[in-house]
Scaffold this active site. Structure first.
Site, PDB file in Angstrom:
ATOM      1  N   CYS A  90      72.437  47.051 -51.812  1.00 42.67           N
ATOM      2  CA  CYS A  90      72.254  48.404 -51.346  1.00 42.67           C
ATOM      3  C   CYS A  90      70.948  48.650 -51.244  1.00 42.67           C
ATOM      4  O   CYS A  90      69.937  47.709 -51.560  1.00 42.67           O
ATOM      5  CB  CYS A  90      72.475  49.230 -52.383  1.00 42.67           C
ATOM      6  SG  CYS A  90      74.247  49.599 -53.042  1.00 42.67           S
ATOM      7  N   TYR A 321      88.325  47.084 -27.331  1.00 44.49           N
ATOM      8  CA  TYR A 321      88.035  46.225 -28.336  1.00 44.49           C
ATOM      9  C   TYR A 321      88.816  46.693 -29.647  1.00 44.49           C
ATOM     10  O   TYR A 321      88.533  47.208 -30.584  1.00 44.49           O
ATOM     11  CB  TYR A 321      86.469  45.985 -28.991  1.00 44.49           C
ATOM     12  CG  TYR A 321      85.459  45.717 -28.003  1.00 44.49           C
ATOM     13  CD1 TYR A 321      84.960  44.061 -28.237  1.00 44.49           C
ATOM     14  CD2 TYR A 321      84.895  46.474 -27.057  1.00 44.49           C
ATOM     15  CE1 TYR A 321      84.036  43.684 -27.421  1.00 44.49           C
ATOM     16  CE2 TYR A 321      83.983  46.048 -26.372  1.00 44.49           C
ATOM     17  CZ  TYR A 321      83.624  44.720 -26.311  1.00 44.49           C
ATOM     18  OH  TYR A 321      82.536  43.972 -25.562  1.00 44.49           O
ATOM     19  N   ASP A 390      84.964  49.972 -29.454  1.00 42.62           N
ATOM     20  CA  ASP A 390      84.297  49.751 -30.706  1.00 42.62           C
ATOM     21  C   ASP A 390      83.782  48.523 -30.676  1.00 42.62           C
ATOM     22  O   ASP A 390      84.616  47.443 -31.455  1.00 42.62           O
ATOM     23  CB  ASP A 390      85.629  50.086 -31.830  1.00 42.62           C
ATOM     24  CG  ASP A 390      84.764  49.865 -33.268  1.00 42.62           C
ATOM     25  OD1 ASP A 390      83.713  49.968 -33.289  1.00 42.62           O
ATOM     26  OD2 ASP A 390      85.423  50.260 -34.182  1.00 42.62           O
ATOM     27  N   CYS A 417      78.464  50.541 -34.852  1.00 37.99           N
ATOM     28  CA  CYS A 417      77.724  50.394 -36.425  1.00 37.99           C
ATOM     29  C   CYS A 417      76.628  49.979 -36.098  1.00 37.99           C
ATOM     30  O   CYS A 417      75.595  49.753 -37.022  1.00 37.99           O
ATOM     31  CB  CYS A 417      78.708  49.434 -37.013  1.00 37.99           C
ATOM     32  SG  CYS A 417      78.569  47.652 -35.864  1.00 37.99           S
TER      33      CYS A 417
END
Length: 460
Positions: A90, A321, A390, A417
């Site tokens: 994180c 994709y 994507d 992303c």
């Protein structure tokens, strides 16, 4: 006159400095300046004054570690995880969740304007979650030995040193249980663990997959070789101590590599797949198949993609994709026909199985390169009204974008992303007559620096 190119950086490795934090970098690190020289400081927040120790100095910037917060931001919170400062899993637990969402939106805005050179694009507020903890349905933990003890956890930031983790606060609790149990079973059976330096040792990674809605658990043992000593006893102990497990799988990876999975996979016990659901659709998930790691937010993401596609039931849609067909199945609810293209044969096999499993008859899946297949489909009379894409983090190759432009769809829905590669591609499409209308960031990965987006693009 001073040559600015040869100007000596005003900071030294090992020295400490007081710095004002003015922004955040793309990985969530604080960005400060000392005598107009940029310093990146993980764990710092804008508007803070901090003490930093310099660890690395480059020509135009330095990197440091946070030694003390002199004046804290109102957005600073105490991290829930006790290993947060050491672990690299994180990056944002020290920020309030609302501030994380605001920052992720700003990352998108900055990328679109600076990289894409697009102005006045509507970027909606980041869609967050009510509970941003224990969301990951997939766990991939390297295994090692530290001070004679078996350890498993994420790597420390910027290293391959394993930070032993008893309770990961972003992992599904069933995955945490798998990790705890395996760390006790490994020494009990005398199993060896892999050493990166020597290449010796058996167990490399523990991978856990959870069907969030089904409650099913798959455990994948990534091994350096085929033979597992006391294999039957190992399986029996795993079944006994992890009641939710329905599949135990071995993946073999004997290469000296940082890649987790090898090419060979076989089931030691139970089913080959586990089941999960996104919206109304059921999916069979195998050891190596792609599936969004945040199941509830995947439904939000795909729902937004369906909204942006603006389908009436008459359209032909190409998913360029398509992976295992997850988005394509959502689109098939409201389209006349959906064609999914994917270069990985195993993914197309999964997509076809998923369509059959869910009774979807208006979706067809094809193996191949979108650049080669889409023009051929066009010549055969398949003219897309909407294209959905994507792509991987690197975004779309220009040849792919050029293919989209030649086919002249009314709309393109882009799922990304990586705001940087997304902005680059949106800028290129804008030059070719496609206007970015709206972007919605969706927080798929709370407490990390990752940003997922859905974009509505229309032909001018």
């Amino acid at each position: 006159m001073v040559n600015q190119d040869k100007k000596t950086p005003p900071v030294l490795v090992g020295q400490e400095y007081t710095v004002e934090i003015s922004g955040l970098g793309h990985s969530g690190e604080g960005v400060g300046r000392y005598q107009d020289f940029t310093i990146f400081i993980p764990g710092a927040i804008p508007s803070e004054q901090v003490r930093v120790k310099i660890m690395e100095v480059k020509k135009n910037y330095a990197r440091g570690v946070l030694k003390a917060v002199i004046a804290a931001s109102v957005q600073r919170v105490d991290p829930s995880c006790p290993t947060y400062n050491a672990c690299g899993g994180c990056q944002l637990q020290h920020m309030s969740y609302l501030e994380q969402l605001n920052w992720k939106r700003q990352v998108v805005i900055d990328a679109v304007s600076r990289i894409g050179k697009l102005e006045q694009v509507v970027v909606q507020q980041t869609v967050g979650v009510d509970d941003p903890w224990y969301y990951r349905n997939k766990m991939q933990l390297p295994v090692g030995v530290s001070r004679g003890k078996v350890v498993a956890g994420c790597f420390a930031q910027g290293s391959h040193e394993i930070v032993d983790t008893e309770q990961c606060y972003i992992q599904n609790e069933l995955n945490n249980e798998v990790a705890r149990v395996m760390k006790s079973i490994i020494p009990a059976l005398g199993l060896t663990v892999y050493d990166e330096k020597s290449g010796a040792g058996l167990l490399r990674h523990i991978v856990g997959r959870v069907g969030v809605k089904s409650g099913e658990v798959m455990i994948v043992l990534v091994t350096n070789g085929r033979e597992i000593p006391q294999k039957n006893k190992l399986v029996a102990l795993m079944r006994e101590q992890i009641p939710a497990v329905v599949s135990i799988v071995q993946n073999i990876n004997s290469k000296r590599t940082n890649v987790i999975f090898g090419a060979e996979t076989h089931t030691l016990w139970g089913k080959d797949t586990i089941t999960d659901y996104i919206g109304p659709f059921q999916f069979q998930i195998s050891a190596r198949s792609f599936f969004q790691v945040n199941t509830p937010q995947a439904e939000v993401l795909y729902g937004k993609a369906l909204e942006y596609a603006a389908l009436s039931g008459k359209e032909t849609v190409i998913d360029a994709y398509c992976g295992t067909g997850t988005i394509a199945l959502f689109l098939a609810q409201q389209a006349a026909r959906v064609f999914g293209i994917e270069i990985v044969p195993e993914a197309i096999a999964n997509a076809r199985d998923n369509a059959e499993l869910n009774g979807i008859t208006n979706a067809e899946f094809m193996v191949g390169d979108a650049v080669e297949l889409m023009p051929r489909m066009y010549e055969d009379g398949i003219k897309p009204d909407v294209i959905v894409v994507d792509p991987p983090r690197a975004g779309c190759d220009q040849a792919v974008l050029d293919t989209f432009i030649k086919l002249q769809p009314k709309r393109i829905v882009y799922v990304s992303c990586n705001p940087g590669s997304l902005a680059r591609d949106l800028g290129y499409l804008a030059q070719e007559g496609y206007e970015t209308k709206e972007i919605t960031p969706v927080d798929m990965f709370p407490h990390t620096s990752h940003v997922e987006c859905v974009v509505r693009i229309e032909k001018k």
